[in-house]
Enzyme design. Structure first.
Site, short mmCIF file in Angstrom:
data_model
loop_
_atom_site.label_atom_id
_atom_site.label_comp_id
_atom_site.label_asym_id
_atom_site.label_seq_id
_atom_site.Cartn_x
_atom_site.Cartn_y
_atom_site.Cartn_z
N LYS A 103 10.62 10.54 -27.74
CA LYS A 103 11.22 11.94 -27.53
C LYS A 103 10.91 12.36 -26.24
CE LYS A 103 13.52 15.56 -28.85
NZ LYS A 103 14.40 15.27 -27.81
N LYS A 127 1.52 15.43 -25.51
CA LYS A 127 2.19 16.75 -25.75
C LYS A 127 2.94 16.87 -27.15
CE LYS A 127 4.94 18.08 -22.49
NZ LYS A 127 6.32 18.25 -21.54
N LYS A 139 10.59 9.09 -21.66
CA LYS A 139 11.29 9.81 -20.57
C LYS A 139 12.25 9.16 -20.02
CE LYS A 139 10.86 14.00 -18.65
NZ LYS A 139 10.37 15.10 -19.22
N ASP A 179 15.70 17.92 -18.60
CA ASP A 179 14.72 17.93 -18.05
C ASP A 179 15.28 18.58 -16.31
OD1 ASP A 179 11.79 17.48 -17.60
OD2 ASP A 179 12.31 16.68 -15.89
P1 NDP Z 1 15.51 22.73 -13.62
O1 NDP Z 1 16.30 21.62 -12.88
O2 NDP Z 1 16.15 23.61 -14.37
O3 NDP Z 1 14.70 23.57 -12.37
C1 NDP Z 1 13.82 23.07 -11.61
C2 NDP Z 1 13.59 24.13 -10.53
O4 NDP Z 1 12.31 23.34 -9.83
C3 NDP Z 1 14.36 24.23 -9.59
O5 NDP Z 1 14.26 25.88 -8.99
C4 NDP Z 1 14.15 23.46 -8.39
O6 NDP Z 1 14.65 23.82 -7.05
C5 NDP Z 1 12.86 23.45 -8.59
N1 NDP Z 1 12.16 22.11 -7.87
C6 NDP Z 1 12.63 20.69 -8.35
N2 NDP Z 1 12.12 19.90 -7.75
C7 NDP Z 1 11.36 20.49 -6.66
C8 NDP Z 1 10.59 19.98 -5.44
N3 NDP Z 1 10.32 18.96 -5.20
N4 NDP Z 1 9.89 21.17 -4.65
C9 NDP Z 1 10.04 22.43 -5.19
N5 NDP Z 1 10.68 22.96 -6.06
C10 NDP Z 1 11.25 22.14 -6.78
O7 NDP Z 1 14.25 22.13 -14.25
P2 NDP Z 1 13.41 22.61 -15.40
O8 NDP Z 1 13.23 23.88 -15.11
O9 NDP Z 1 14.00 22.06 -16.72
O10 NDP Z 1 12.00 21.78 -15.13
C11 NDP Z 1 10.95 22.47 -14.32
C12 NDP Z 1 9.80 21.57 -14.71
O11 NDP Z 1 9.46 21.91 -15.91
C13 NDP Z 1 9.84 20.10 -14.74
O12 NDP Z 1 8.33 19.77 -14.38
C14 NDP Z 1 9.83 19.61 -15.87
O13 NDP Z 1 9.57 18.44 -16.24
C15 NDP Z 1 9.28 20.66 -16.83
N6 NDP Z 1 9.55 20.89 -18.29
C16 NDP Z 1 10.86 21.23 -18.39
C17 NDP Z 1 11.11 21.21 -19.84
C18 NDP Z 1 12.57 21.57 -20.45
O14 NDP Z 1 12.80 21.75 -21.66
N7 NDP Z 1 13.54 21.63 -19.40
C19 NDP Z 1 10.08 21.17 -20.94
C20 NDP Z 1 8.88 20.82 -20.44
C21 NDP Z 1 8.58 20.78 -19.09
P3 NDP Z 1 16.08 23.20 -6.35
O15 NDP Z 1 17.27 23.74 -7.11
O16 NDP Z 1 15.95 23.66 -5.11
O17 NDP Z 1 16.05 21.70 -6.59
O1 2IT Z 2 9.05 17.96 -20.48
C1 2IT Z 2 9.39 17.97 -21.53
O2 2IT Z 2 8.70 18.39 -22.39
C2 2IT Z 2 10.97 18.07 -21.62
N1 2IT Z 2 11.52 17.90 -20.61
C3 2IT Z 2 11.51 18.48 -22.96
C4 2IT Z 2 11.74 17.04 -23.79
C5 2IT Z 2 12.65 17.25 -25.28
O3 2IT Z 2 12.66 16.20 -25.78
O4 2IT Z 2 12.84 18.30 -25.50
#
Ligand code: NDP
Ligand code: 2IT
Length: 459
Positions: A103, A127, A139, A179
């Site tokens: 997952k 996690k 992943k 993600d």
């Molecule tokens: P999104 O694509 O929705 O948003 C990502 C954000 O981070 C954007 O604002 C983006 O800016 C910025 N960003 C991405 N890469 C960079 C970089 N190299 N430098 C600076 N800013 C950056 O992604 P998520 O919100 O889903 O994910 C954000 C983080 O949270 C990641 O680390 C992901 O692995 C983690 N995560 C996500 C989960 C989920 O359910 N979605 C669950 C748990 C963790 P820009 O638009 O300019 O690229």
């Molecule tokens: O980093 C994370 O935990 C996620 N991008 C969400 C994974 C999931 O299966 O909901």
């Protein structure tokens, strides 16, 4: 030998074991900077575990847990709007299935490579174990850059990606979600392609689907809300709270937006957020409606916020966000976005707490610095587990062919985040580092997986 001698000898053996396996991992994965960083952090926490449970050494748990069960790499060919053929690389790392089907999310970002996929899948194992739900760790993703692509290009790429991915996944086998760069739109395209190829409808093969079409209510909000719930627990212990605090949140994507929303609901003033181009500072507190309109609806850049709120400042260079004075900082963008220099600045500005919404956003040096200065620190694999926890709830709802209300999902999410907090604190206590949530999260997650691996035998 006296009891003290036995304790000392177990300690030495544990230290040697951890050191030897780390050298092996380095040798086997040279140049995989992020993967080695994630393993280093876990290894540093586990010495007392091997010293108290030497049978894990006999079972070769560390050697086995650091080697993915399977890594799939594949070609993704697609045609752009000009009719030009483009090729990207796709990945799915199926790291560990001892607790349940693999997952974990799918990331579309040009920086995606084998090291980043492996670190993310590795983190996901622990996690997912912490949530207490029956899910293994995986992943996937691609080096495809969605920026500047048309809707149709994104659909064609995603469908081509899903065509190959489909042969490796399934509701009891591997269940991807979103993600960076992957939200409900991309999940919808992948889900559609999977069902077309199977000739049926397998609701539980993806999570993060649109709630109108099989997704769980509350999934979109879950990671950000969960991070804030976890940090609130951590603050409570010290008589602190979000109420009246000044908060900064990096990023402006899915996790950031809902971390901002929940922090505000709990009475915080969120004064800064960012994207990869730069950050905005609004001393009156960010207007969430404008932020959602710009980023969720119109897919615009964060600087455009200043068009609607001219008193707000925009600064190029997103790492500058860490110089904004705050009580609580929530890094919610990407890995290694907060380094030692940024940590020094935050400490100098008297930050009280850090909550990792993103995966591995703080470097090891930054984490050490926060801990040395007594800054409360909520590590990613515990703090951002709310997203995958609600994903697992989506799997349950899909299996039962029913859907829970937003309130019900949110109540369960709160309960899970609280439980994770308690198990991390308990593990830190039991293994001699009271209050150290990094160590607590690593140990509590590891023990669940390691015990399952022992019970399943070697091979
Ligand atoms: P999104 O694509 O929705 O948003 C990502 C954000 O981070 C954007 O604002 C983006 O800016 C910025 N960003 C991405 N890469 C960079 C970089 N190299 N430098 C600076 N800013 C950056 O992604 P998520 O919100 O889903 O994910 C954000 C983080 O949270 C990641 O680390 C992901 O692995 C983690 N995560 C996500 C989960 C989920 O359910 N979605 C669950 C748990 C963790 P820009 O638009 O300019 O690229
Ligand atoms: O980093 C994370 O935990 C996620 N991008 C969400 C994974 C999931 O299966 O909901």
């Amino acid at each position: 030998m006296t009891r003290m001698d036995v304790v000392q000898s177990n300690k030495n053996r544990a230290n040697d074991y951890v050191h030897e396996v780390y050298e092996l991992v380095k040798k086997r994965n040279p140049d995989e900077k992020e993967f080695l960083q994630a393993t280093r952090e876990i290894f540093d926490s586990l010495r007392p575990v091997f010293s108290q449970h030497p049978h894990f050494i006999e079972h070769g748990i560390l050697e086995r847990i650091t080697e993915p069960e399977r890594i799939i790499t594949f070609r993704v060919a697609w045609e752009d709007d000009q009719g030009k053929v483009r090729v990207n690389r796709g990945y799915r790392v199926q790291f560990n299935s001892d607790l349940g089907p693999y997952k974990g999310g799918i990331r579309f970002h040009p920086s995606v490579n084998s090291s980043i996929m492996k670190f993310l899948a590795f983190e996901q194992i622990f996690k997912n174990a912490l949530t207490g739900q029956p899910i293994g760790g995986g992943k996937g993703g691609s080096d495809f850059d969605p920026k500047g692509k048309s809707e149709r290009e994104i659909m064609r790429f995603t469908q081509s990606f899903a065509t190959e991915l489909s042969r490796h996944i399934g509701p009891d086998r591997d269940v991807p979600a979103g993600d960076i760069g992957v939200g409900k739109r991309e999940i919808g395209y992948m889900f559609g392609m999977y069902n077309r190829l199977r000739g049926g409808y397998e609701a539980g093969v993806f999570t993060g689907k649109d709630p109108e079409h099989g997704g769980s209510l509350g999934r979109k909000e879950a990671t950000g809300y969960g991070t804030v719930y976890f940090v609130e627990e951590m603050l409570k212990e010290k008589g602190l709270s979000f109420k009246g605090s000044t908060v900064i949140v990096s990023g402006s994507g899915n996790v950031s937006t809902y971390a901002i929303e929940k922090a505000m609901q709990l009475g915080a003033k969120v004064v800064a957020c960012s994207d990869s181009g730069g950050y905005i500072y609004d001393k009156d507190g960010i207007n969430l409606e404008t932020l959602k309109q710009l980023k969720e609806v119109e897919n615009k850049r964060i600087w455009e916020y200043t068009k609607f709120h001219p008193h707000a400042e925009y600064h190029e260079d997103c790492s500058g966000i860490w110089s904004v004075p705050c009580d609580i900082a929530l890094p919610c963008a990407t890995q290694n976005e907060l380094d030692e220099i940024a940590a020094h600045t935050l400490v100098a500005n008297s930050v009280k707490a850090i909550g990792e919404g993103a995966n591995m956003p703080c470097t090891l040096e930054a984490i050490h610095l926060f801990q040395e200065h007594g800054v409360l620190f909520a590590p990613a694999k515990a703090a951002n587990a709310g997203g995958v926890a609600v994903s697992a709830m989506e799997m349950s709802q899909n299996s039962m062919r029913l859907s829970w209300s937003t309130e019900e999902v949110d109540e369960r999410l709160k309960g899970i985040m609280k439980n994770i907090y308690t198990s991390c604190m308990d593990a830190a206590d039991r293994y001699g580092r009271p209050g150290d949530l990094v160590m607590g999260a690593n140990i509590a997650g590891f023990l669940k997986v390691a015990n399952a691996m022992v019970s399943h035998g070697i091979g």
